[in-house]
Design a protein around this motif. Structure first.
Motif, mmCIF file in Angstrom:
data_model
loop_
_atom_site.group_PDB
_atom_site.id
_atom_site.type_symbol
_atom_site.label_atom_id
_atom_site.label_comp_id
_atom_site.label_asym_id
_atom_site.label_seq_id
_atom_site.Cartn_x
_atom_site.Cartn_y
_atom_site.Cartn_z
ATOM 1 N N GLU A 276 1.024 8.036 8.795
ATOM 2 C CA GLU A 276 1.452 9.171 9.317
ATOM 3 C C GLU A 276 2.464 8.930 10.314
ATOM 4 O OE1 GLU A 276 -1.585 9.315 8.514
ATOM 5 O OE2 GLU A 276 -1.282 10.876 6.729
ATOM 6 N N ASP A 277 2.239 7.914 11.213
ATOM 7 C CA ASP A 277 3.013 7.388 12.250
ATOM 8 C C ASP A 277 3.827 6.224 12.147
ATOM 9 O OD1 ASP A 277 2.167 9.370 14.460
ATOM 10 O OD2 ASP A 277 0.119 8.374 14.259
ATOM 11 N N ILE A 278 3.385 5.194 11.368
ATOM 12 C CA ILE A 278 3.917 3.886 10.931
ATOM 13 C C ILE A 278 3.356 3.762 9.276
ATOM 14 C CG2 ILE A 278 4.472 1.560 11.344
ATOM 15 C CD1 ILE A 278 3.849 2.023 14.278
ATOM 16 N N SER A 279 4.309 3.638 8.647
ATOM 17 C CA SER A 279 3.957 3.249 7.308
ATOM 18 C C SER A 279 4.006 1.480 7.147
ATOM 19 C CB SER A 279 4.826 3.743 6.192
ATOM 20 O OG SER A 279 4.841 4.824 6.030
ATOM 21 N N LEU A 280 2.841 1.190 6.254
ATOM 22 C CA LEU A 280 2.801 -0.397 6.200
ATOM 23 C C LEU A 280 2.834 -0.873 4.727
ATOM 24 C CD1 LEU A 280 -0.011 -1.259 8.701
ATOM 25 C CD2 LEU A 280 2.643 -1.524 8.808
ATOM 26 N N ILE A 281 3.386 -1.981 4.388
ATOM 27 C CA ILE A 281 3.143 -2.437 2.990
ATOM 28 C C ILE A 281 3.188 -4.154 3.184
ATOM 29 C CG2 ILE A 281 5.802 -2.687 2.725
ATOM 30 C CD1 ILE A 281 5.176 -1.942 -0.462
ATOM 31 N N GLY A 282 2.426 -4.584 2.465
ATOM 32 C CA GLY A 282 1.996 -5.955 2.500
ATOM 33 C C GLY A 282 2.395 -6.899 1.374
ATOM 34 N N PHE A 283 2.056 -8.074 1.221
ATOM 35 C CA PHE A 283 2.400 -8.896 0.247
ATOM 36 C C PHE A 283 1.212 -9.793 0.064
ATOM 37 C CE2 PHE A 283 6.530 -10.784 -1.818
ATOM 38 C CZ PHE A 283 5.811 -11.674 -2.508
ATOM 39 N N ASP A 284 0.909 -10.008 -1.370
ATOM 40 C CA ASP A 284 -0.309 -10.914 -1.769
ATOM 41 C C ASP A 284 -1.347 -9.973 -2.570
ATOM 42 O OD1 ASP A 284 0.872 -13.161 -0.958
ATOM 43 O OD2 ASP A 284 -0.238 -13.296 0.838
ATOM 44 N N ASP A 285 -1.828 -8.894 -2.146
ATOM 45 C CA ASP A 285 -2.919 -8.277 -3.043
ATOM 46 C C ASP A 285 -4.184 -9.178 -2.792
ATOM 47 O OD1 ASP A 285 -4.287 -6.100 -4.362
ATOM 48 O OD2 ASP A 285 -3.864 -7.102 -6.093
ATOM 49 N N ILE A 286 -4.679 -9.381 -1.568
ATOM 50 C CA ILE A 286 -5.701 -9.824 -1.377
ATOM 51 C C ILE A 286 -7.050 -8.937 -1.524
ATOM 52 C CG2 ILE A 286 -5.067 -11.823 0.091
ATOM 53 C CD1 ILE A 286 -6.216 -10.497 2.603
ATOM 54 N N GLU A 287 -8.066 -9.092 -1.736
ATOM 55 C CA GLU A 287 -9.253 -8.415 -2.155
ATOM 56 C C GLU A 287 -9.318 -7.209 -0.961
ATOM 57 O OE1 GLU A 287 -13.727 -8.338 -3.748
ATOM 58 O OE2 GLU A 287 -12.866 -10.215 -2.875
ATOM 59 N N GLU A 288 -9.179 -7.766 0.481
ATOM 60 C CA GLU A 288 -9.659 -6.753 1.540
ATOM 61 C C GLU A 288 -8.756 -5.565 1.460
ATOM 62 O OE1 GLU A 288 -10.069 -7.264 6.252
ATOM 63 O OE2 GLU A 288 -9.558 -8.989 5.054
ATOM 64 N N SER A 289 -7.633 -5.790 0.700
ATOM 65 C CA SER A 289 -6.336 -4.773 0.991
ATOM 66 C C SER A 289 -6.870 -3.504 -0.024
ATOM 67 C CB SER A 289 -5.398 -5.398 0.341
ATOM 68 O OG SER A 289 -4.776 -6.375 1.056
ATOM 69 N N SER A 290 -7.541 -3.673 -0.674
ATOM 70 C CA SER A 290 -8.342 -2.520 -1.396
ATOM 71 C C SER A 290 -9.487 -1.906 -0.779
ATOM 72 C CB SER A 290 -8.218 -2.661 -2.981
ATOM 73 O OG SER A 290 -9.430 -3.689 -3.021
ATOM 74 N N LEU A 291 -10.030 -2.569 0.180
ATOM 75 C CA LEU A 291 -11.287 -2.089 0.788
ATOM 76 C C LEU A 291 -11.167 -1.365 2.005
ATOM 77 C CD1 LEU A 291 -13.305 -5.223 -0.307
ATOM 78 C CD2 LEU A 291 -12.902 -3.111 -1.693
ATOM 79 N N VAL A 292 -10.104 -1.609 2.654
ATOM 80 C CA VAL A 292 -9.934 -0.963 4.170
ATOM 81 C C VAL A 292 -9.472 0.448 3.651
ATOM 82 C CG1 VAL A 292 -9.079 -3.074 5.283
ATOM 83 C CG2 VAL A 292 -7.454 -1.715 3.850
ATOM 84 N N SER A 293 -9.587 1.228 5.121
ATOM 85 C CA SER A 293 -9.063 2.769 5.057
ATOM 86 C C SER A 293 -8.128 2.844 6.115
ATOM 87 C CB SER A 293 -10.378 3.644 5.327
ATOM 88 O OG SER A 293 -10.051 4.685 5.286
ATOM 89 N N PRO A 294 -6.950 3.357 5.348
ATOM 90 C CA PRO A 294 -6.307 3.595 4.351
ATOM 91 C C PRO A 294 -6.085 2.380 3.541
ATOM 92 C CG PRO A 294 -4.586 3.816 5.939
ATOM 93 C CD PRO A 294 -5.700 3.630 6.616
ATOM 94 N N ALA A 295 -6.250 2.285 2.363
ATOM 95 C CA ALA A 295 -6.186 1.165 1.562
ATOM 96 C C ALA A 295 -4.555 0.776 1.489
ATOM 97 C CB ALA A 295 -6.542 1.675 -0.074
ATOM 98 N N LEU A 296 -4.377 -0.451 1.399
ATOM 99 C CA LEU A 296 -3.035 -1.042 1.585
ATOM 100 C C LEU A 296 -2.075 -0.957 0.571
ATOM 101 C CD1 LEU A 296 -1.307 -2.412 3.876
ATOM 102 C CD2 LEU A 296 -2.101 -4.629 3.041
ATOM 103 N N THR A 297 -0.858 -0.543 0.410
ATOM 104 C CA THR A 297 0.245 -0.502 -0.626
ATOM 105 C C THR A 297 0.563 -2.047 -0.277
ATOM 106 O OG1 THR A 297 0.610 1.955 -0.638
ATOM 107 C CG2 THR A 297 2.293 0.198 -1.225
ATOM 108 N N THR A 298 0.725 -2.679 -1.386
ATOM 109 C CA THR A 298 1.029 -4.180 -1.434
ATOM 110 C C THR A 298 2.060 -4.366 -2.592
ATOM 111 O OG1 THR A 298 0.256 -6.290 -0.769
ATOM 112 C CG2 THR A 298 -0.965 -4.962 -2.296
#
Length: 345
Positions: A276-298
């Motif tokens: 809502e305040d800052i959007s984030l997008i990553g690179f690599d799609d490591i396993e942890e990215s799908s397990l955090v809240s909110p799940a990371l777009t990557t």
């Protein structure tokens, strides 16, 4: 019975004035050796108490079923740890065994690893990452000695056979997704100065190209250097929020997922929300990215495909022995949409 130390095939061959091949065939009952010579070899072997080196025989026999994997940097990086697992699984499917060595960014360790592989332990070697124009003496020596080898994540101008992820295309995919969601000011988080000469250069070029293609401004202050790790993302974002909370981009393309996860923690600790305040997008799609809240777009999702391409390439080298052209393959990553990018009106 006479006993002497360290009796080898060469010892028997020298005493009988024949070749080690003749001795080996005589001891194993192979055709092509006359019965008289067979008896001489067997009698001498008994006299000297010759014991076959079963470990060496096993190693020689199994070398064609083994492929070496040299990870040149720190395997604690979760992306490389997952890639190792994918390569091992792919080799296992094809009846091959993987032998892993770690260079840990140490040139001498790397050389020792390759020398061990050249000693006949493996049929071929996968080596990487090799991002930069670095000292390739170890690589050349192994190649000149006839060891089949494929490198990964090399830069295009390096004169080696390689399979790589298209870093620039991955960055373009990420930035285009942010732009498609209405973001007009996008930052690049934790690109170190050193990485501008390596993989970071390609990701940064993709980032800048995407902005250029959409006629969007590029502000130098929005390309933020920092340590490429979860801790680096956390410290860098925390500092940005303390200094310029009201003047930050609405979204950040993060150099890696680990950087993005650290940045997310800093944003949440500051009482703000992702996305809502800052959007984030990553690179690599490591396993942890799908397990955090909110799940990371990557961007990623191709480790298995990447591993399969590496294994197919090295096995083709091993089995065919010759190749007409240098191998340069690039694989484009995929967008994995989760929950850290919001639509801006």
């Amino acid at each position: 019975m006479k006993k002497t130390g360290n009796i080898t095939l060469a010892t028997l061959a020298k005493k009988l004035n024949v070749t080690t091949t003749t001795v080996s065939k005589a001891l194993r009952g192979k055709p092509g050796i006359g019965p008289g010579m067979v008896k001489k070899v067997q009698d001498l072997a008994r006299e000297l108490n010759y014991q076959p080196n079963f470990a060496a025989q096993s190693l020689k026999k199994s070398s064609s079923d083994s492929i070496g994997l040299l990870i040149t940097n720190d395997i604690t990086n979760p992306w490389y740890a997952q890639l190792v697992s994918s390569i091992e699984s792919e080799l296992s499917k094809r009846g091959k065994t993987m032998i892993l060595s770690l260079g840990k960014d140490d040139y001498e360790k790397e050389r020792n690893c390759l020398e061990a592989f050249r000693g006949g332990r493996v049929a071929g070697v996968i080596v990487g990452p090799i991002f930069r124009q670095r000292n390739l003496e170890n690589i050349w020596q192994s190649l000149n000695n006839g060891l089949p080898m494929v490198l990964f994540n090399c830069m295009d101008e390096m004169p080696v056979d390689y399979v790589a992820i298209d870093q620039a295309e991955g960055a373009r995919i990420a930035v285009n997704h942010l732009i498609d969601n209405g973001h007009k000011r996008i930052g690049y988080l934790c690109c170190s100065a050193g990485d501008l000469q390596e993989v970071g250069k390609s990701r940064r070029e993709g980032f800048e190209q995407a902005l250029f293609e959409h006629d969007m401004p590029l502000f130098g202050r929005d390309i933020i250097t920092g340590e490429i790790s979860k801790r680096g993302g956390y410290k860098t974002m925390k500092k940005l929020l303390e200094q310029d909370r009201g003047k930050l981009p609405t979204a950040f393309f993060c150099h890696t997922d680990s950087v993005a996860l650290g940045a997310m923690l800093a944003i949440q600790q500051a009482g703000l929300s992702v996305p809502e305040d800052i959007s984030l997008i990553g690179f690599d799609d490591i396993e942890e990215s799908s397990l955090v809240s909110p799940a990371l777009t990557t961007v990623g999702g191709i480790k298995d495909k990447f591993a399969k391409e590496l294994v197919s390439t090295i096995l083709n080298f091993v089995e065919n022995k010759t190749k007409s052209n240098r191998i340069k393959k690039e694989i484009a990553p995929e967008l994995i949409i989760r929950d850290t990018v919001r639509q801006v009106n």
